[in-house]
Design a protein around this motif. Structure first.
Motif, PDB file in Angstrom:
ATOM      1  N   ARG A 186      -3.751  82.654 117.196  1.00 31.81           N
ATOM      2  CA  ARG A 186      -4.252  82.173 118.491  1.00 31.81           C
ATOM      3  C   ARG A 186      -5.557  81.510 118.339  1.00 31.81           C
ATOM      4  NH1 ARG A 186      -4.561  87.287 122.277  1.00 31.81           N
ATOM      5  NH2 ARG A 186      -5.608  88.095 120.271  1.00 31.81           N
ATOM      6  N   ASP A 318     -15.589  87.282 117.890  1.00 31.44           N
ATOM      7  CA  ASP A 318     -15.632  88.135 119.134  1.00 31.44           C
ATOM      8  C   ASP A 318     -15.530  87.700 120.429  1.00 31.44           C
ATOM      9  OD1 ASP A 318     -15.643  90.109 117.142  1.00 31.44           O
ATOM     10  OD2 ASP A 318     -17.799  90.516 116.957  1.00 31.44           O
ATOM     11  N   GLU A 321     -12.239  86.369 121.224  1.00 30.94           N
ATOM     12  CA  GLU A 321     -11.215  87.229 121.687  1.00 30.94           C
ATOM     13  C   GLU A 321     -11.421  87.596 123.112  1.00 30.94           C
ATOM     14  OE1 GLU A 321      -8.786  88.700 119.865  1.00 30.94           O
ATOM     15  OE2 GLU A 321      -9.110  88.110 117.902  1.00 30.94           O
ATOM     16  N   LEU A 322     -12.577  87.863 123.784  1.00 26.01           N
ATOM     17  CA  LEU A 322     -12.657  88.048 124.985  1.00 26.01           C
ATOM     18  C   LEU A 322     -12.269  86.872 126.042  1.00 26.01           C
ATOM     19  CD1 LEU A 322     -16.365  89.477 124.895  1.00 26.01           C
ATOM     20  CD2 LEU A 322     -14.425  90.673 125.201  1.00 26.01           C
ATOM     21  N   LEU A 324      -9.622  84.999 125.022  1.00 22.85           N
ATOM     22  CA  LEU A 324      -8.110  85.061 125.004  1.00 22.85           C
ATOM     23  C   LEU A 324      -7.702  86.230 125.780  1.00 22.85           C
ATOM     24  CD1 LEU A 324      -7.697  84.948 120.966  1.00 22.85           C
ATOM     25  CD2 LEU A 324      -6.784  83.195 122.567  1.00 22.85           C
ATOM     26  N   GLU A 325      -8.232  87.266 125.890  1.00 15.77           N
ATOM     27  CA  GLU A 325      -8.020  88.463 126.988  1.00 15.77           C
ATOM     28  C   GLU A 325      -8.099  87.812 128.369  1.00 15.77           C
ATOM     29  OE1 GLU A 325      -9.469  92.799 128.256  1.00 15.77           O
ATOM     30  OE2 GLU A 325     -10.265  91.991 126.143  1.00 15.77           O
ATOM     31  N   ALA A 326      -9.149  87.035 128.764  1.00 12.53           N
ATOM     32  CA  ALA A 326      -9.116  86.489 130.185  1.00 12.53           C
ATOM     33  C   ALA A 326      -8.234  85.267 130.152  1.00 12.53           C
ATOM     34  CB  ALA A 326     -10.596  86.002 130.245  1.00 12.53           C
ATOM     35  N   GLY A 328      -5.311  85.677 129.326  1.00 13.73           N
ATOM     36  CA  GLY A 328      -3.900  86.260 129.405  1.00 13.73           C
ATOM     37  C   GLY A 328      -3.207  86.329 128.004  1.00 13.73           C
ATOM     38  N   GLU A 329      -3.836  86.016 126.866  1.00 12.69           N
ATOM     39  CA  GLU A 329      -3.213  85.947 125.599  1.00 12.69           C
ATOM     40  C   GLU A 329      -3.642  87.073 124.689  1.00 12.69           C
ATOM     41  OE1 GLU A 329      -0.996  83.774 124.512  1.00 12.69           O
ATOM     42  OE2 GLU A 329      -1.074  82.504 126.409  1.00 12.69           O
TER      43      GLU A 329
END
Length: 329
Positions: A186, A318, A321-322, A324-326, A328-329
């Motif tokens: 991703r 890092d 990654e935050l 991506l989380e926000a 929705g992945e």
């Protein structure tokens, strides 16, 4: 009789490819460099070298006298004074080509056209300032020096590349994105991925410099860039396709980026307003652009073989990654 060419610069990126282009087309080539970088042509019988600093007029004059060039390609003129000196020293050559930049344009037009889109201004302070912020100003002033010299009979032209990429790219700007595609499944792309910053494949820049030297009109400037300009998302999709990589591109708006403490401008090769150069004048001289998929295939192959990953442009995995989380992945 073989034409002789002097390439001012010629060991690293644009200059290196220009030397290869000229040698492959029958020129006797000499490079002028300070000798601070490895000479990739040290064992190439087609290429000679003279040591000198292009900012020292005496060194340029000595190179001219030693080589007696028909053609001069000036890859490392970064101040208008450099170009002005060259206009005097190389006034009698058959062709002098100044490597300018798409950054010389001073207006956000789409596309930017030679002789139409205004150039950057350049104050006396900017003319001697070496910061990135004045790069376009200094390049524009160099263009104007070329135009003025041509009016006095010097066979001088300018070539304006946009962002250049390809093998031996020491800036590693595109290497950052290639590394991301090859390493992760991703990849965060700022905004919607549709931002456009026109790029030019380095071998095409080299061929443009040769063709302009041979066929260009003195006093003219020629834009060079891929004939098909890719958005950032299309660029990563092309990288993934030629690398056979399984990678999902994740667009991230301001809120998602903020989750990682990032903004769109933290990502290299992001530009909010489109930067696109018209290249018709160069095409009219017979120049052709390498298809972008093939150009990217060669670029990815060189990336894999080289020790380059674009780490200096890395906003931090890092943080991504935050994001991506926000997102929705």
């Amino acid at each position: 009789m073989t034409d002789t060419a002097l390439v001012v610069g010629g060991t690293r990126f644009i200059g290196r490819h220009t030397v290869e282009e000229l040698a492959a087309n029958g020129y006797a080539v000499t490079t002028l460099t300070r000798g601070t970088h490895v000479n990739p042509f040290a064992d190439d019988d087609r290429v000679d070298h003279v040591t000198g600093d292009r900012t020292v007029d005496a060194d340029l004059t000595a190179a001219r006298d030693a080589v007696d060039p028909d053609v001069v390609i000036d890859c490392v003129a970064y101040r208008p004074a450099d170009v002005e000196a060259a206009m005097t020293i190389f006034a009698d050559v058959d062709a002098y080509v100044y490597v300018s930049s798409g950054a010389a344009y001073g207006a956000e037009h789409v596309p930017k056209r030679e002789g139409v889109t205004p150039l950057e201004s350049c104050t006396p302070v900017q003319a001697v300032d070496e910061r990135d912020a004045t790069y376009g100003n200094r390049k524009a002033a160099g263009d104007r020096a070329v135009f003025a010299a041509a009016e006095d009979g010097v066979a001088a032209t300018a070539v304006r590349p946009c962002i250049v990429y390809g093998p031996h790219d020491y800036t590693e700007r595109l290497d950052y994105w290639i590394d991301r595609v090859l390493t992760y499944d991703r990849v965060v792309v700022p905004g919607d991925g549709q931002n456009l910053w026109h790029r030019a494949y380095v071998a095409d820049v080299a061929s443009a410099l040769r063709i302009v030297a041979e066929r260009g009109e003195p006093g003219s400037a020629y834009n060079v860039g891929d004939r098909r300009a890719l958005t950032l998302a299309e660029t990563l999709e092309t990288v993934a396709a030629v690398a056979d990589a399984d990678c999902t591109i994740v667009p991230a708006g301001p809120e998602a980026l903020a989750a990682g403490g990032l903004t769109a401008t933290d990502f290299v090769l992001y530009r909010e307003y489109p930067h696109l150069l018209e290249t018709r004048a160069l095409a009219d001289l017979g120049w052709e652009s390498t298809p972008v998929r093939e150009a990217m295939r060669r670029t990815v192959a060189d990336h894999r073989a080289a020790d380059r990953d674009g780490h200096e442009w890395d906003p931090g995995r890092d943080a991504e990654e935050l994001v991506l989380e926000a997102a929705g992945e």
